[in-house]
Every structure is written in C-alpha cells, then in structure tokens.
Design an enzyme around this catalytic site. Sequence first.
Site, PDB file in Angstrom:
ATOM      1  N   PRO A  17       1.261  -9.430 -49.476  1.00 13.62           N
ATOM      2  CA  PRO A  17       0.488  -9.968 -48.347  1.00 13.62           C
ATOM      3  C   PRO A  17       1.112  -9.597 -47.006  1.00 13.62           C
ATOM      4  CG  PRO A  17       1.857 -11.671 -49.313  1.00 13.62           C
ATOM      5  CD  PRO A  17       2.034 -10.461 -50.181  1.00 13.62           C
ATOM      6  N   SER A 262      10.653 -12.993 -43.037  1.00 14.58           N
ATOM      7  CA  SER A 262      10.202 -11.925 -43.925  1.00 14.58           C
ATOM      8  C   SER A 262       9.664 -12.531 -45.209  1.00 14.58           C
ATOM      9  CB  SER A 262      11.355 -10.977 -44.241  1.00 14.58           C
ATOM     10  OG  SER A 262      12.243 -11.606 -45.140  1.00 14.58           O
ATOM     11  N   LYS A 263       9.018 -11.683 -46.020  1.00 11.41           N
ATOM     12  CA  LYS A 263       8.432 -12.177 -47.271  1.00 11.41           C
ATOM     13  C   LYS A 263       9.516 -12.693 -48.208  1.00 11.41           C
ATOM     14  CE  LYS A 263       5.025  -8.545 -47.010  1.00 11.41           C
ATOM     15  NZ  LYS A 263       4.423  -7.407 -47.654  1.00 11.41           N
ATOM     16  N   ARG A 264      10.747 -12.183 -48.013  1.00  8.48           N
ATOM     17  CA  ARG A 264      11.805 -12.543 -48.964  1.00  8.48           C
ATOM     18  C   ARG A 264      12.298 -13.976 -48.805  1.00  8.48           C
ATOM     19  NH1 ARG A 264      12.830  -7.485 -47.353  1.00  8.48           N
ATOM     20  NH2 ARG A 264      12.463  -5.873 -48.894  1.00  8.48           N
ATOM     21  N   ASN A 265      12.094 -14.563 -47.622  1.00  6.03           N
ATOM     22  CA  ASN A 265      12.656 -15.916 -47.469  1.00  6.03           C
ATOM     23  C   ASN A 265      11.586 -16.980 -47.260  1.00  6.03           C
ATOM     24  OD1 ASN A 265      11.856 -15.565 -44.831  1.00  6.03           O
ATOM     25  ND2 ASN A 265      13.882 -15.018 -44.095  1.00  6.03           N
TER      26      ASN A 265
END
Length: 501
Positions: A17, A262-265
């Site tokens: 996304p 970011s998408k990672r967190n």
Amino acid sequence: MSSHSVRVRFAPSPTGPLHLGGIRTALYNYLFSKKHGGTFILRIEDTDQKRFVENSESYILETLKWCQIEPDEGVGYGGPYSPYYQSQRMDIYRMYINKLLKKGYVYYAFDTDQDIDKKRKEYSNRDLTFSYNSRNRMYMNNSLTMTKEQLHDKLQSDSYVIRFKIEPGEKLKIYDIIRGNIIVDTDHLDDKILLKSDGLATYHLAHTIDDHLMKITHVIRGEEWLPSTSLHVLLYRALGWTTPNFAHLPLILRNNGKGKISKRNTNNLNFPIYPIQWKIPKTQILIPGYRELGYLPEAFVNMLALLGWNPGVKKEIFSLQELIHLFSLEKIKKSGVYFDIKKTNWFNKKHLKKEDIFAFLFREVKKRSILYKKKDYLWKVIYLTMDRIHFIHEIWEHSSYFFVSPNSYEDNFFNKICHENTIIELENAKILLYNINSFSSVNLTCFFQKKKNKHKIMQLFRLALVGSLKGIDIFIIFEMLGKEESLLRIEKLINRIKEKI
C-alpha cells in the site's frame, strides 16, 4: 515556464500500500501540474518482480481516486506513451543499454554474489568498506579487464550484469528546486548496476529512459532518491539528453522524533499511515486507513499538502482548488516534518459540512424509528453539538439524548447518589419545574440561579436527561426536550434509584 510544457509523474512500485509519504509525493506532483496547466502521469515501476505484492496497483488507483487527485495519463488512464508499466518496456531499455555499451559508458560484470561477498569480508577485516568503483573495478571479473575474445566466450557461458562506468575526478553540479545547488564528487560514486542478471533493467536505468521518452519536465520525489540523482544525471548526459528539473521532498517524521514514517513500523505507531484500508494478502488482516476511520478526503489532502509545504498565508483550511492556486515547489521545506494526528483531527473537524452531518443524523434517527419533532429540530441539535465532534460518525454519540431517554446511568456518580435524600431533592425539583410556565433556557437559568445547592441539583438533572455528566448547557437541553419529556426522565431516574435502594 510555458504553461503547457509541464509534465510530471508519480511512479510507485507495486510492493504494497501507499503510505503518507507516497501519497504526499503524488499530491505535490498533482498540484504542481494543475497549477501550470500541465499533465500528471501515473507509471508503475514494477522492475523488481521479487517484491511484487498483489492488489498494490488497484490500491494505488483507488487511493488517488479517493483523494480526488486522479492522473491525466498512465496506468488505468491510457495515453500516447504506453505501456506505462516498466515490466512491459524491457525492449526499449535493451536498445538504450546497447547504445551505452557501444559508447563505452557501461560494461559487463561477471562477478558472482559470492565473489562480491568475499571482497566485502576482506575489506571489513581491514576496517574498510568495499565499493565496486573506479578504484576497484580493474581487480574484478568484468569486461574492462578482458580481451575481446575472453569477453566473447564469457558472454556465451556466464550470466552477467551491466554496470555504469563512473569517471572519477569530477565535481558534478546538480540543481534541486528545494535544496539549491548540490555538488557531488564522482570519486565517491560506485558503478551501479543498470541491467540485472535476469535481463531486467534496474530502477536507475528504467526511470531515466522513461522520464526522457515521456517528456517529463519535473521529477518530484522523496528525499531517499537524492543520493542516486548524481547517477541519473550522468546517465542523461551519457545518452545525450537534457536533464529534467529535480525537487526532492523532505521526510515525514514521527512526532516522537523516532525516525521516519514507513511501512515497516506500522505496529508501534499511534496513528494510521495508509490513506485507505489495506488487506494483507497472506493473512487477509485488514489495516484501516484514513477513509475507514471517518476522515474526509478534503481534510486528509489539506493536512497532507501542509506537511512540508508552507503557502505563506495566515489561513490553514484550503479546498483543492485553493491548494492548486497557491502551490509552489520553492516553498517546500528542506528538513523533515513531524506528523501530528491531533492536528489531522482538527483539519477533519474544520472540513465537516453541516449538510453531511444532517444527512448522517437523519439516517441514525430514521433507522431507530424515532419520532422527532421537525427537520429544524435536527438542525438545532447539529448547531448545538457540532463543536464537540471531529468526525461525522460522532454526532450520534454526542446528540442521542435529544432523541432517546437514557437507559443506563454513569456508574460512579449513580452509585454515589443512591440514597433517600436524592429522591427527596428530585421530587422537589420536579414540582418546581412543573410550576414554571415559560419552559425556556433563559427562564430556567434565572430560576435556578438563586437555589442554594445549585451545583448538586444541576448534576442530578444532567444524569436524568443525558445519562452521564456530559453534554451541552443543561437548560438548553430542558428547552429542547420540553417540560413533559424532561419530567418523565427525572421520574425514570427516581425509579431507578428506588430500585437500587
């Protein structure tokens, strides 16, 4: 800048996304193109097939639609420069790679991953960092260190990548609209891969060629691309093309100061980072976006536009047309910007329209088959409670007591007042209220102003009418409900206290 020449692109990878940073990049490209009567293009950068995530493309299209910033051209919209998918443009990239090979700007490299890992280890044992660059390439397994015959044989049997050959000793000047002049010493650059061993172009090669062929005038993208821009400029030069204008946008930071969004967190954030909901393909878990949480697209876009750009005027609430009119790349900040969810809620509150709240409240009332007085009663309720809400869906929670008598009472306070004295106080108050002829808020306020234990009786009234100690001015609630309904609610509370005792 001639008005018809502006062409910009939003070029996401279909790797999941879009988050706030991605959609802001799209928005700035959109605003800039519309401001200059230009063209906004959507291109899908899908050269990295390993990272492909299904449904990413439809997610991107739906997000742009929801934000009302749809492209003029590109994936889903067609146009004169199709295909707009990089994976379908491989022949084009091959053609240009061959030109670069002929001119000697690129070279074949046959080093395996193991070879390079070995070099990295050797270097790190000496506390150095290995870089495949002008200082080291002559010691590696590539066409620069081979005879024509050796190269010919190698090409028949081994897999290879194609790297760009950086010429050392140049101070490369790059101008960025947001950051000004940047000077890069080519001694510090490494020979990046342009064509991977699977024959697919890397982002560096593909987007440079696409931007040129699609006549992109301004490359507006995230700060993370700044370090690669020198390679892109050298590629343009090698191909004999004019470089577009560059503008690198600041990072969006978490307001606790702990790095970028970011998408990672996503897990440890206290706010959503996706514009619309995302369903994780493997697990089917739904992560709600701003749309599902009740934010209005106008408010979301307004908030996003000001996240890194300052129009230099006093007001903060803008329609999309006003944003287009005011937008300029020069007024974008260089440094990272902090995201603030409270401010985002404030934007939503400011964009709420009374008509939409009315429609929502009308549906809520209708679906409960409540008989209310007239439409203007609904309007009055909205005017009285509108200040208390940030989202349309909160209106019922803040106004239900105007339509239905409470079924339960706030526990803590209710338990405190469960004794005979309260019943006596309420019975007396009922008689007083019954005898007041003009049941208006002004009249009631004057009447109870003089009472001794005013504060206590007000709280009891509030509990009886609302069910909790929240809500607007109690005498306005009395006036809205009328004498009969108000007395019924007080009677109901008296009965509940009796049951409890």
